[in-house]
Design a protein around this motif. Structure first.
Motif, PDB file in Angstrom:
ATOM      1  N   GLU A  19      -9.889 -12.318  -9.930  1.00 39.55           N
ATOM      2  CA  GLU A  19      -8.888 -12.955 -10.793  1.00 39.55           C
ATOM      3  C   GLU A  19      -8.474 -12.020 -11.928  1.00 39.55           C
ATOM      4  OE1 GLU A  19      -9.886 -16.782 -12.266  1.00 39.55           O
ATOM      5  OE2 GLU A  19     -10.400 -17.597 -10.291  1.00 39.55           O
ATOM      6  N   GLY A  20      -7.230 -12.206 -12.370  1.00 38.34           N
ATOM      7  CA  GLY A  20      -6.754 -11.479 -13.533  1.00 38.34           C
ATOM      8  C   GLY A  20      -5.955 -10.239 -13.222  1.00 38.34           C
ATOM      9  N   PHE A  21      -5.878  -9.858 -11.935  1.00 45.40           N
ATOM     10  CA  PHE A  21      -5.106  -8.682 -11.553  1.00 45.40           C
ATOM     11  C   PHE A  21      -3.720  -9.095 -11.071  1.00 45.40           C
ATOM     12  CE2 PHE A  21      -9.381  -6.957 -11.319  1.00 45.40           C
ATOM     13  CZ  PHE A  21      -9.219  -5.687 -11.861  1.00 45.40           C
ATOM     14  N   ASP A  22      -2.731  -8.290 -11.450  1.00 44.98           N
ATOM     15  CA  ASP A  22      -1.351  -8.497 -11.006  1.00 44.98           C
ATOM     16  C   ASP A  22      -1.155  -7.673  -9.740  1.00 44.98           C
ATOM     17  OD1 ASP A  22       1.430  -8.859 -10.845  1.00 44.98           O
ATOM     18  OD2 ASP A  22       1.788  -7.080 -12.085  1.00 44.98           O
ATOM     19  N   TYR A  23      -0.934  -8.348  -8.601  1.00 41.05           N
ATOM     20  CA  TYR A  23      -0.868  -7.589  -7.352  1.00 41.05           C
ATOM     21  C   TYR A  23       0.076  -8.238  -6.351  1.00 41.05           C
ATOM     22  CZ  TYR A  23      -3.860 -11.116  -5.107  1.00 41.05           C
ATOM     23  OH  TYR A  23      -4.358 -12.290  -4.585  1.00 41.05           O
ATOM     24  N   GLU A  24       0.514  -7.427  -5.398  1.00 40.21           N
ATOM     25  CA  GLU A  24       1.157  -7.923  -4.188  1.00 40.21           C
ATOM     26  C   GLU A  24       0.372  -7.360  -3.015  1.00 40.21           C
ATOM     27  OE1 GLU A  24       5.201  -6.078  -3.677  1.00 40.21           O
ATOM     28  OE2 GLU A  24       4.708  -5.170  -5.614  1.00 40.21           O
ATOM     29  N   LEU A  25       0.253  -8.143  -1.945  1.00 36.17           N
ATOM     30  CA  LEU A  25      -0.551  -7.741  -0.797  1.00 36.17           C
ATOM     31  C   LEU A  25       0.301  -7.783   0.466  1.00 36.17           C
ATOM     32  CD1 LEU A  25      -4.191  -8.749  -0.015  1.00 36.17           C
ATOM     33  CD2 LEU A  25      -2.476  -8.887   1.790  1.00 36.17           C
ATOM     34  N   TYR A  26       0.231  -6.723   1.231  1.00 39.90           N
ATOM     35  CA  TYR A  26       0.974  -6.626   2.489  1.00 39.90           C
ATOM     36  C   TYR A  26      -0.009  -6.433   3.641  1.00 39.90           C
ATOM     37  CZ  TYR A  26       4.973  -5.672  -0.568  1.00 39.90           C
ATOM     38  OH  TYR A  26       5.940  -5.747  -1.540  1.00 39.90           O
ATOM     39  N   ASN A  27       0.145  -7.220   4.710  1.00 43.82           N
ATOM     40  CA  ASN A  27      -0.631  -6.985   5.918  1.00 43.82           C
ATOM     41  C   ASN A  27       0.303  -6.505   7.028  1.00 43.82           C
ATOM     42  OD1 ASN A  27       0.613  -9.274   7.090  1.00 43.82           O
ATOM     43  ND2 ASN A  27      -1.028 -10.624   6.364  1.00 43.82           N
ATOM     44  N   ARG A  28      -0.242  -6.371   8.241  1.00 36.79           N
ATOM     45  CA  ARG A  28       0.573  -5.802   9.327  1.00 36.79           C
ATOM     46  C   ARG A  28       1.782  -6.678   9.645  1.00 36.79           C
ATOM     47  NH1 ARG A  28       0.957  -0.552  10.917  1.00 36.79           N
ATOM     48  NH2 ARG A  28       2.760  -0.655  12.274  1.00 36.79           N
ATOM     49  N   ASN A  29       1.611  -7.984   9.541  1.00 36.51           N
ATOM     50  CA  ASN A  29       2.754  -8.873   9.797  1.00 36.51           C
ATOM     51  C   ASN A  29       3.877  -8.612   8.799  1.00 36.51           C
ATOM     52  OD1 ASN A  29       1.350 -10.025  11.893  1.00 36.51           O
ATOM     53  ND2 ASN A  29       0.606 -11.766  10.685  1.00 36.51           N
ATOM     54  N   ASP A  30       3.503  -8.371   7.534  1.00 38.58           N
ATOM     55  CA  ASP A  30       4.514  -8.086   6.501  1.00 38.58           C
ATOM     56  C   ASP A  30       5.214  -6.760   6.784  1.00 38.58           C
ATOM     57  OD1 ASP A  30       3.827 -10.399   4.916  1.00 38.58           O
ATOM     58  OD2 ASP A  30       2.044  -9.305   4.269  1.00 38.58           O
TER      59      ASP A  30
END
Length: 353
Positions: free
Chosen positions: A57-68
């Motif tokens: 918690e507390g981190f500003d992030y975006e996450l991409y997987n293979r589908n993305d």
């Protein structure tokens, strides 16, 4: 008291993304919280896209997987490696920031000789914001550092230096060795802390490691392609080195600098040398041809942008390396696809083409 608790704004807070490739929960970020928490993270999830990656918690992030990746790039997603940390370069492509810092999830905060935690990101930023000196070697290393300067005999006409495109950091504990070296030195650990940053001279190649690396995305981003590695490919663990050779040739052509040395991170875990040997063995043979190839590359003066340089390099890869193995024909085509995908996601780059 409330005012005293406000955290100071770190350098380049809104101009830098941290890119992390991973297949596991990112508990290691807790250790980096004092240094990373105010920055934006781009997490590239490798492997099974149905797996949930937990981020503290507390981190500003975006996450991409293979589908993305498949959704965003469509057919061009073929240029992004699968089941290999080379997938991290997708994060470079979707970032909109001027600078990138990339780190592996088995890299922890190191301590300097005074036992103080090393803020690796801050040192990378200092390296990137100060000039480089690729055209003439300064024997006191970084002349722009406090307490140093240009030595006697250094041409005054070169003392302004050139823009720094890449900051290549190092590792304490587990060194970045190839599989044969791992096998003959299984217990070797790096405890030598060398307090120095140097510019790699023009015309000199180096083995770039991607686990503690900063770069100016606006300058060199389109060349930071980590190639075709991992699943379905005949080679692995050469992703960062391939990118480094391409980047160095292009930086030399464009008149930019590459630095290596500080900062150190603590590399916590040695990968399996037998697994590594399976991934590397073709590369160990091929690099005896790859290095002379990159040493001989001369890009034409018409190559005035990184994209033009990279497309020209892809043609040379196909022509000169294709006869060694069909893999290099496939790789040369992926290099072109990468540039096309980069320009689609970063249309401003088309203005300079």
């Amino acid at each position: 008291m409330a005012e005293a608790s406000v955290k100071p704004t770190p350098l380049l807070k809104d101009e830098l993304d941290i890119v992390i490739p991973t297949i596991r929960n990112l508990d290691f970020l807790e250790m980096w919280r004092p240094f990373f928490e105010q920055y934006h993270l781009i997490i590239v999830q490798d492997g099974d896209p149905s797996k949930t990656i937990k981020v503290p918690e507390g981190f500003d992030y975006e996450l991409y997987n293979r589908n993305d990746i498949n959704r965003i790039l469509g057919p061009k997603a073929s240029c992004i490696s699968f089941k290999d940390s080379a997938c991290r370069c997708f994060g470079y492509m979707v970032s909109k920031k001027k600078y990138i810092y990339t780190i592996d999830d088995d890299c922890f905060v190191a301590k300097d000789p005074s036992n103080k935690d090393i803020n690796a990101l801050e040192q990378h930023i200092k390296n990137l914001l100060s000039p480089a000196t690729p055209n003439f070697f300064n024997t006191l290393y970084d002349p722009y550092r406090e307490g140093a300067d240009f030595v006697r005999g250094y041409p005054f006409s070169l003392r302004e230096g050139v823009p720094t495109a890449v900051s290549h950091g190092l590792w304490l504990n587990i060194p970045d060795y190839d599989a044969p070296t791992q096998l003959v030195k299984p217990r070797e650990r790096n405890s030598r802390y060398v307090d120095a940053v140097l510019t790699i001279p023009k015309g000199t190649l180096f083995p770039m490691c991607g686990m503690n690396l900063g770069f100016n995305r606006e300058l060199i981003g389109p060349a930071m392609y980590f190639g075709l590695m991992g699943d379905g490919q005949p080679i692995g663990r050469y992703d960062d080195m391939w990118a480094g050779w391409c980047v160095k040739v292009i930086c030399d052509h464009m008149g930019w600098g590459v630095k290596t040395g500080l900062p150190y991170i603590w590399h916590s875990k040695a990968s399996n040398p037998f697994t590594n040997l399976r991934k590397e063995y073709k590369g160990i043979f091929w690099q005896e041809d790859l290095i002379p190839f990159f040493q001989s590359v001369v890009l034409p003066k018409e190559c005035t942008t990184v994209q033009k340089c990279y497309i020209e390099l892809s043609k040379l890869v196909k022509e000169k390396l294709g006869p060694i193995d069909p893999y290099f024909v496939k790789l040369s085509e992926a290099m072109v696809t990468w540039i096309e995908a980069w320009d689609e996601l970063n249309p401003a780059g088309e203005d300079s083409k």
